[in-house]
Design a protein around this motif. Structure first.
Motif, PDB file in Angstrom:
ATOM      1  N   TRP A  58      -8.667   4.171   5.615  1.00 14.36           N
ATOM      2  CA  TRP A  58      -9.314   4.591   4.374  1.00 14.36           C
ATOM      3  C   TRP A  58     -10.615   3.847   4.122  1.00 14.36           C
ATOM      4  O   TRP A  58     -11.523   4.370   3.469  1.00 14.36           O
ATOM      5  N   PHE A  95      -4.812   9.367   9.669  1.00 14.86           N
ATOM      6  CA  PHE A  95      -3.877   8.606   8.832  1.00 14.86           C
ATOM      7  C   PHE A  95      -2.460   9.158   8.949  1.00 14.86           C
ATOM      8  O   PHE A  95      -1.505   8.395   9.078  1.00 14.86           O
ATOM      9  N   ASN A 120      -1.024   3.206   0.817  1.00 15.92           N
ATOM     10  CA  ASN A 120      -2.253   3.519   1.542  1.00 15.92           C
ATOM     11  C   ASN A 120      -2.616   4.992   1.461  1.00 15.92           C
ATOM     12  O   ASN A 120      -3.792   5.342   1.505  1.00 15.92           O
ATOM     13  N   VAL A 124      -6.243   6.718   0.818  1.00 19.11           N
ATOM     14  CA  VAL A 124      -6.800   7.686   1.765  1.00 19.11           C
ATOM     15  C   VAL A 124      -7.205   8.958   1.027  1.00 19.11           C
ATOM     16  O   VAL A 124      -8.293   9.502   1.247  1.00 19.11           O
ATOM     17  N   SER A 128     -11.065  10.048   0.640  1.00 22.24           N
ATOM     18  CA  SER A 128     -11.488  11.287   1.291  1.00 22.24           C
ATOM     19  C   SER A 128     -12.091  12.261   0.281  1.00 22.24           C
ATOM     20  O   SER A 128     -13.074  12.935   0.588  1.00 22.24           O
TER      21      SER A 128
END
Length: 140
Positions: A58, A95, A120, A124, A128
């Motif tokens: 990330w 990921f 996480n 992410v 994104s």
């Protein structure tokens, strides 16, 4: 630095308030502390690479958005070639693959691996979304 701004926006949920993130994140971190494999050194060794790999993904997504930031106010041309828009999508796929391998290989620490992946996964997703908006120049 855009990465720091992305992280601040992820924590404050775009200005809605940090409490939307802090409370669930604190619960997940508490679960991480409780489920950490203290007695099994083999399980800790298996976790080492993934403890670094998931946050790196990330962070790289955020750096992608920072590197290819398209500022419509200061430029008159388009935001560049379409391959620049693919970075955050590739980061999500990377990921997901890494997370599945992480949970699968974390014998003896799967509850910890799932909780760590969930923490996480939020970052992410946030990175994104923000990176995609920065690269395309289209902000919600």
């Amino acid at each position: 630095m855009a990465l720091v701004w992305f992280l601040q926006q992820a924590i404050t949920v775009g200005g809605l308030g940090a409490m939307y993130v802090v409370v669930p994140l604190a619960v997940c971190i508490g679960f991480l502390v409780v489920t950490f494999p203290r007695k099994d050194p083999a399980a800790r060794r298996r976790l080492a690479a993934f403890l670094v790999a998931l946050p790196v993904i990330w962070i790289l997504i955020g750096l992608w958005g920072q590197l290819f930031w398209c500022d419509w106010q200061h430029t008159t041309n388009t935001c560049g070639p379409p391959w620049k828009h693919v970075g955050p999508d590739v980061g999500i796929v990377l990921f997901l693959v890494t997370a599945v391998v992480f949970v699968w290989r974390a014998r003896g620490a799967r509850r910890f691996a799932v909780a760590y992946t969930i923490v996480n996964a939020y970052f992410v997703f946030a990175m994104s979304v923000l990176s995609s908006m920065a690269v395309t120049g289209i902000w919600l």
